[in-house]
Design a protein around this motif. Structure first.
Motif, short mmCIF file in Angstrom:
data_model
loop_
_atom_site.label_atom_id
_atom_site.label_comp_id
_atom_site.label_asym_id
_atom_site.label_seq_id
_atom_site.Cartn_x
_atom_site.Cartn_y
_atom_site.Cartn_z
N PHE A 1 0.86 -1.18 0.00
CA PHE A 1 0.00 0.00 0.00
C PHE A 1 0.90 1.24 0.00
O PHE A 1 0.67 2.19 -0.73
CB PHE A 1 -0.89 -0.02 1.24
CG PHE A 1 -2.03 0.98 1.23
CD1 PHE A 1 -3.29 0.61 0.79
CD2 PHE A 1 -1.84 2.28 1.66
CE1 PHE A 1 -4.35 1.52 0.77
CE2 PHE A 1 -2.89 3.21 1.65
CZ PHE A 1 -4.15 2.82 1.21
N ARG B 1 -8.80 13.10 3.51
CA ARG B 1 -7.94 12.16 2.78
C ARG B 1 -7.32 11.13 3.73
O ARG B 1 -7.18 9.96 3.37
CB ARG B 1 -6.82 12.91 2.04
CG ARG B 1 -7.31 13.68 0.82
CD ARG B 1 -6.13 14.22 0.02
NE ARG B 1 -5.40 13.16 -0.67
CZ ARG B 1 -4.15 13.29 -1.12
NH1 ARG B 1 -3.48 14.41 -0.93
NH2 ARG B 1 -3.56 12.28 -1.74
N PRO C 1 -0.72 12.58 -4.77
CA PRO C 1 -1.30 11.23 -4.68
C PRO C 1 -0.63 10.43 -3.56
O PRO C 1 0.57 10.63 -3.29
CB PRO C 1 -0.99 10.61 -6.05
CG PRO C 1 -0.76 11.77 -6.95
CD PRO C 1 -0.16 12.85 -6.11
N ALA C 2 -1.41 9.53 -2.94
CA ALA C 2 -0.92 8.81 -1.76
C ALA C 2 -1.02 7.31 -1.95
O ALA C 2 -1.89 6.81 -2.67
CB ALA C 2 -1.73 9.22 -0.53
N GLY C 3 -0.15 6.57 -1.23
CA GLY C 3 -0.24 5.12 -1.16
C GLY C 3 -0.27 4.47 -2.52
O GLY C 3 0.61 4.71 -3.36
N PRO C 4 -1.29 3.63 -2.78
CA PRO C 4 -1.33 2.89 -4.05
C PRO C 4 -1.48 3.80 -5.27
O PRO C 4 -1.29 3.35 -6.39
CB PRO C 4 -2.59 2.01 -3.91
CG PRO C 4 -2.89 2.00 -2.45
CD PRO C 4 -2.37 3.27 -1.87
N ASP C 5 -1.81 5.08 -5.04
CA ASP C 5 -1.96 6.00 -6.16
C ASP C 5 -0.64 6.65 -6.56
O ASP C 5 -0.59 7.44 -7.52
CB ASP C 5 -2.99 7.08 -5.82
CG ASP C 5 -4.34 6.46 -5.48
OD1 ASP C 5 -4.66 5.39 -6.04
OD2 ASP C 5 -5.06 7.03 -4.63
N GLU D 1 -8.07 -3.54 2.74
CA GLU D 1 -7.09 -4.32 1.98
C GLU D 1 -7.27 -5.80 2.29
O GLU D 1 -7.65 -6.16 3.41
CB GLU D 1 -5.66 -3.91 2.37
CG GLU D 1 -5.16 -2.66 1.71
CD GLU D 1 -4.85 -2.90 0.23
OE1 GLU D 1 -3.85 -3.56 -0.06
OE2 GLU D 1 -5.62 -2.43 -0.62
N MET E 1 -7.85 7.21 3.57
CA MET E 1 -6.69 6.31 3.49
C MET E 1 -6.81 5.20 4.53
O MET E 1 -6.57 4.02 4.24
CB MET E 1 -5.41 7.11 3.73
CG MET E 1 -4.14 6.26 3.66
SD MET E 1 -2.68 7.19 4.22
CE MET E 1 -2.27 8.07 2.72
N ARG F 1 -9.53 2.74 3.52
CA ARG F 1 -9.08 1.94 2.36
C ARG F 1 -8.06 0.89 2.79
O ARG F 1 -8.07 -0.24 2.29
CB ARG F 1 -8.47 2.92 1.34
CG ARG F 1 -8.08 2.30 0.03
CD ARG F 1 -7.71 3.39 -0.96
NE ARG F 1 -7.03 2.85 -2.12
CZ ARG F 1 -6.41 3.60 -3.04
NH1 ARG F 1 -6.41 4.92 -2.93
NH2 ARG F 1 -5.82 3.04 -4.07
N LEU F 2 -7.20 1.28 3.72
CA LEU F 2 -6.18 0.35 4.22
C LEU F 2 -6.83 -0.81 4.96
O LEU F 2 -6.43 -1.97 4.79
CB LEU F 2 -5.26 1.15 5.15
CG LEU F 2 -3.84 0.71 5.46
CD1 LEU F 2 -3.11 0.16 4.26
CD2 LEU F 2 -3.08 1.89 6.05
#
Lengths: 358, 358
Positions: free
Chosen positions: A160, B290, A250-254, B301, B294, B297-298
């Motif tokens: 991630f 955001r 953009p953060a993490g997977p982005d 996973e 995040m 979303r994490l």
């Protein structure tokens, strides 16, 4: 760089001039070229070869493709007495980072500390490049950046976050500054791939297979594991918050992939740098003296292996830098071939080799 | 706190009042007592039992012995627009840390960031106590402190630094703040001793014997190992530079032992706290949204173990805090006995037990 690879050495001053000339021939503005060349050069001098001058063709491909802007119009905004934001206009991350640290040092001169976030930036390589600048002003330096997601989430099966490094530096009496510059994984994905190619094993707990299970067979590893399991993962998230959320990037997977994604698209990475004036807290002479004494006392600690003294973080890089000043920067034959090809394409005088060893 | 231990639960509000009353009965000034009680209480509420209210008798012993000053005359000096130093006059570390963070937040209000070093302080327990304060002002929070040397130096055979923790917090939309609060070792020495007593094994790479070699037999472990080997060691040195050298306090092996050293001597510890105003960089609503997105979303996973979702750093503490608000704070029978003994000595109403489980 493996001791098994055949390599040539480049004379250090010439290597730096070559990087600068290549960037300028690729259309990069003079100051930006000089900063990016200085960053790549210092990285190689300190032995971080994966992020050093061997990446020159990669950055030139980014400039040609449009990912990187060689002629940036920076916009710096001081938002309070100690803080500022830098729009890096998609230029080379090394130039953006050095520019940002310049502003942070200036803010710290009056405010005691200066923190600058960089947005619309790109891959900035070795963080020590920026954090060490602060030490030239007798300040402590800090830098963090985020990276392509390669770190398996704690308790998860896939990445991630990147292995988001952080760097802390401090000036030391009698020798080069203290410098801790570390990613939140034990090894890099480059190192995993290198070991896979050579059939070498990985250290335990460093990488995982597609189920997130730790593996030591390098050819089964597809992602990295955090140091201390969830701790490296937690530190990576802390760094991501600073570099992506505090910058609007953009953060993490982005976060885009450094190699796999289009070279036509800007990477939109964030970096945060800070400088802290030691004399806003204690006498800087005493601080530097105590740190030097601490380092020397640490190196005199009884070692586990009698032939390997205890090292202070940054000692290997200091030793390599001193060695490379004398012997030159080693570069593998494959990487040298790429550099010579690039020199030919751009009409730049190729670097002459300094010494050849095997 | 092991699930194997017999324990009682304390009603949360009553537990906090009890700590406050004990400190005041031991001669601590009202505000200092309230801050120290709040710190210990929050620590227990978040499940960090090793550093929670079970340590109350330890701090009272420090007050009685003269190690701790319950009636401090703080001296705060703002040294630049964003920096300040706090002389904590050897008071309870929790009170000193909360006082310092108050100043850091005030500095950040105008400067964008505020950094305060604390010197002449004592054991400050859980760093989240301080760093979370910043989030109540919609700021990010930072805290570091040093500790009794227990971390085997990388390549060495004995400790030089403590497992020097660092904490990063950030406000999040829709839930309690992000909080990463971690020492530079995988486990604590307390946990090593607890496992030794129970005959349980240690995780690989967490602790070492007297030669510096990693061991998993808890009864052979005499020191901790850094996360990611030299990385945890390097981070510990970075934290030590901030907490000891930037504060003028004793460093490394000269840091006193929390339990073994005289309770008549001040510990002279340092702590550094920072607060960073998010709106000096980006829109704080967007930042918090955001970060919340995040986190969610994490947690969605794919998990490695289907029955254990991926967790965000701080999730276990949030879950425990919510649970303890409902069920009370568990305390082992041995620790409860010490608290009741203390209550009797000081003439303080003992906390009534809330519920008893086994």
């Amino acid at each position: 760089m493996s001791s098994l690879d055949a390599f040539t050495r480049l004379e250090p001053t010439e290597a730096k001039s070559f990087c600068n000339a290549v960037f300028q021939a690729a259309g990069v503005a003079a100051q930006t070229a000089e900063q990016a060349a200085a960053g790549l050069w210092l990285t190689s001098m300190r032995g971080i070869d994966s992020h050093g001058i061997r990446l020159l063709p990669h950055y030139v491909a980014g400039l040609r493709g449009g990912r990187l802007n060689g002629r940036p119009s920076y916009t710096f905004t001081a938002t309070a007495t100690a803080t500022g934001v830098l729009d890096a206009d998609h230029t080379l991350g090394h130039a953006a980072g050095l520019t940002a640290m310049g502003h942070a040092i200036e803010l710290a001169e009056s405010a005691g500390i200066g923190v600058v976030t960089v947005f619309n930036s790109s891959h900035c390589g070795m963080l020590a490049t920026y954090a060490l600048e602060a030490c030239r002003h007798r300040m402590m330096g800090f830098a963090v950046t985020h990276a392509t997601p390669r770190l398996c989430s704690a308790g998860g099966v896939r990445p991630f976050f990147g292995n988001n490094p952080l760097c802390i530096t401090a000036p030391m009496a009698g020798e080069a500054p203290f410098c801790y510059d570390g990613a939140q994984s034990s090894i890099t994905m480059n190192e995993v791939r290198r070991r896979a190619a050579l059939g070498h094993a990985l250290p335990a707990g460093a990488a995982a297979d597609e189920s997130g299970a730790p593996v030591t067979e390098a050819d089964r590893a597809i992602q990295l594991l955090g140091i201390g399991d969830y701790k490296g993962f937690g530190l990576a998230m802390g760094v991501e918050i600073l570099c992506a959320l505090l910058t609007g990037m953009p953060a993490g997977p982005d976060v885009s992939d450094m190699f796999a994604d289009s070279f036509a698209e800007p990477r939109r990475l964030g970096t945060v740098v800070g400088a802290l004036r030691i004399d806003a807290f204690v006498d800087p002479d005493e601080f530097e003296q105590r740190l030097g004494d601490m380092a020397r006392r640490l190196r005199a600690e009884p070692p586990r292996d009698p032939s390997v003294p205890v090292q202070v973080p940054g000692d290997p890089e200091k030793r390599i830098e001193e060695e490379r000043r004398r012997l030159g920067i080693p570069i593998s034959e494959g990487d040298l071939e790429s550099l010579l090809h690039l020199a030919g394409e751009l009409g730049v005088e190729p670097p002459s080799s300094f010494r050849s060893e095997r």
